[in-house]
Design a protein around this motif. Structure first.
Motif, PDB file in Angstrom:
ATOM      1  N   MET A   1       2.729  -1.431 -55.018  1.00 14.62           N
ATOM      2  CA  MET A   1       1.728  -0.544 -54.998  1.00 14.62           C
ATOM      3  C   MET A   1       0.700  -1.150 -54.006  1.00 14.62           C
ATOM      4  SD  MET A   1      -1.017   0.918 -57.837  1.00 14.62           S
ATOM      5  CE  MET A   1       0.022   2.110 -58.608  1.00 14.62           C
ATOM      6  N   LEU A   4      -6.235  -1.959 -53.425  1.00 17.65           N
ATOM      7  CA  LEU A   4      -7.185  -1.240 -53.510  1.00 17.65           C
ATOM      8  C   LEU A   4      -8.325  -1.623 -52.961  1.00 17.65           C
ATOM      9  CD1 LEU A   4      -8.441   1.417 -54.903  1.00 17.65           C
ATOM     10  CD2 LEU A   4      -8.571  -0.185 -56.950  1.00 17.65           C
ATOM     11  N   HIS A  27      -4.058   3.428 -47.009  1.00 17.64           N
ATOM     12  CA  HIS A  27      -4.737   2.470 -48.277  1.00 17.64           C
ATOM     13  C   HIS A  27      -5.131   3.202 -49.408  1.00 17.64           C
ATOM     14  CE1 HIS A  27      -4.328  -1.015 -45.333  1.00 17.64           C
ATOM     15  NE2 HIS A  27      -4.747  -0.022 -44.482  1.00 17.64           N
ATOM     16  N   ARG A  28      -5.083   2.533 -50.452  1.00 20.27           N
ATOM     17  CA  ARG A  28      -5.831   3.259 -51.687  1.00 20.27           C
ATOM     18  C   ARG A  28      -7.216   3.011 -51.542  1.00 20.27           C
ATOM     19  NH1 ARG A  28      -3.824   0.061 -56.075  1.00 20.27           N
ATOM     20  NH2 ARG A  28      -5.050   1.402 -57.457  1.00 20.27           N
ATOM     21  N   ARG A  30     -11.272   3.420 -53.074  1.00 22.18           N
ATOM     22  CA  ARG A  30     -12.302   3.839 -54.121  1.00 22.18           C
ATOM     23  C   ARG A  30     -13.642   3.564 -53.323  1.00 22.18           C
ATOM     24  NH1 ARG A  30     -12.021   0.094 -58.853  1.00 22.18           N
ATOM     25  NH2 ARG A  30     -10.118   1.194 -59.528  1.00 22.18           N
ATOM     26  N   ARG A  46      -8.842  12.192 -52.251  1.00 25.38           N
ATOM     27  CA  ARG A  46      -7.828  11.066 -51.379  1.00 25.38           C
ATOM     28  C   ARG A  46      -8.484   9.814 -51.803  1.00 25.38           C
ATOM     29  NH1 ARG A  46      -8.983  12.788 -45.524  1.00 25.38           N
ATOM     30  NH2 ARG A  46     -10.947  13.212 -46.451  1.00 25.38           N
ATOM     31  N   VAL A  47      -9.617   9.790 -52.651  1.00 24.36           N
ATOM     32  CA  VAL A  47     -10.203   8.659 -52.975  1.00 24.36           C
ATOM     33  C   VAL A  47     -10.543   8.519 -54.536  1.00 24.36           C
ATOM     34  CG1 VAL A  47     -11.324   8.225 -50.604  1.00 24.36           C
ATOM     35  CG2 VAL A  47     -12.516   9.246 -52.532  1.00 24.36           C
ATOM     36  N   GLU A  48     -10.709   7.356 -55.247  1.00 26.15           N
ATOM     37  CA  GLU A  48     -11.248   7.151 -56.452  1.00 26.15           C
ATOM     38  C   GLU A  48     -12.681   7.233 -56.129  1.00 26.15           C
ATOM     39  OE1 GLU A  48      -9.686   4.036 -58.783  1.00 26.15           O
ATOM     40  OE2 GLU A  48      -7.830   4.257 -57.698  1.00 26.15           O
TER      41      GLU A  48
END
Length: 139
Positions: A1, A4, A27-28, A30, A46-48
């Motif tokens: 994974m 973040l 990229h993940r 937040r 698309r984001v947290e």
């Protein structure tokens, strides 16, 4: 994974440019924001999104949980140093590995209220033990 990333200031002028670049790079991401509605309008799913504020210490652990890298960006204010230092300390406690700080221009560091605040934050980062880089835009 994928790692973040946490972006602070993602709903501001520079954040609106940088966040999409990280997202487009796969990229993940937040975002920590005082304006979750604005973040939802900008980024959708698309984001947290974590609602919080540097000056509310209890909001920082949730924003930093599982984060490996932080893009530290916030507007200039009288609380700039205090707020960003609080985030740096919370990042260290959360096990964040790297902080990228958007800082003051070279010519403002040591010569203005905001430049002095940026210097104080950079000095704190240097002593934090975190891997970091301070980016000093020139204009």
């Amino acid at each position: 994974m994928a790692e973040l990333f946490l972006i602070t200031g993602a709903t501001g002028k520079l954040g609106r440019v940088l966040a999409p670049k990280l997202i487009a790079g796969g990229h993940r991401v937040r975002v920590l924001t005082r304006r979750p509605e604005t973040a939802r309008e900008l980024y959708g799913d698309r984001v947290e999104i974590v609602e919080g504020d540097f000056s509310v210490p209890d909001s920082l652990p949730a924003a930093l949980d599982g984060v490996s890298r932080v893009l530290l960006l916030s507007p200039i204010s009288e609380r700039l140093a205090e707020d960003q230092i609080a985030l740096v300390d919370a990042a260290k406690a959360a096990g964040v590995r790297r902080v990228v700080k958007i800082s003051g221009s070279d010519w403002t560091v040591g010569t203005s209220l905001s430049g002095d605040a940026h210097k104080k934050i950079e000095d704190h980062l240097a002593q934090s033990g975190l891997e970091y880089v301070a980016v000093r835009p020139n204009a």
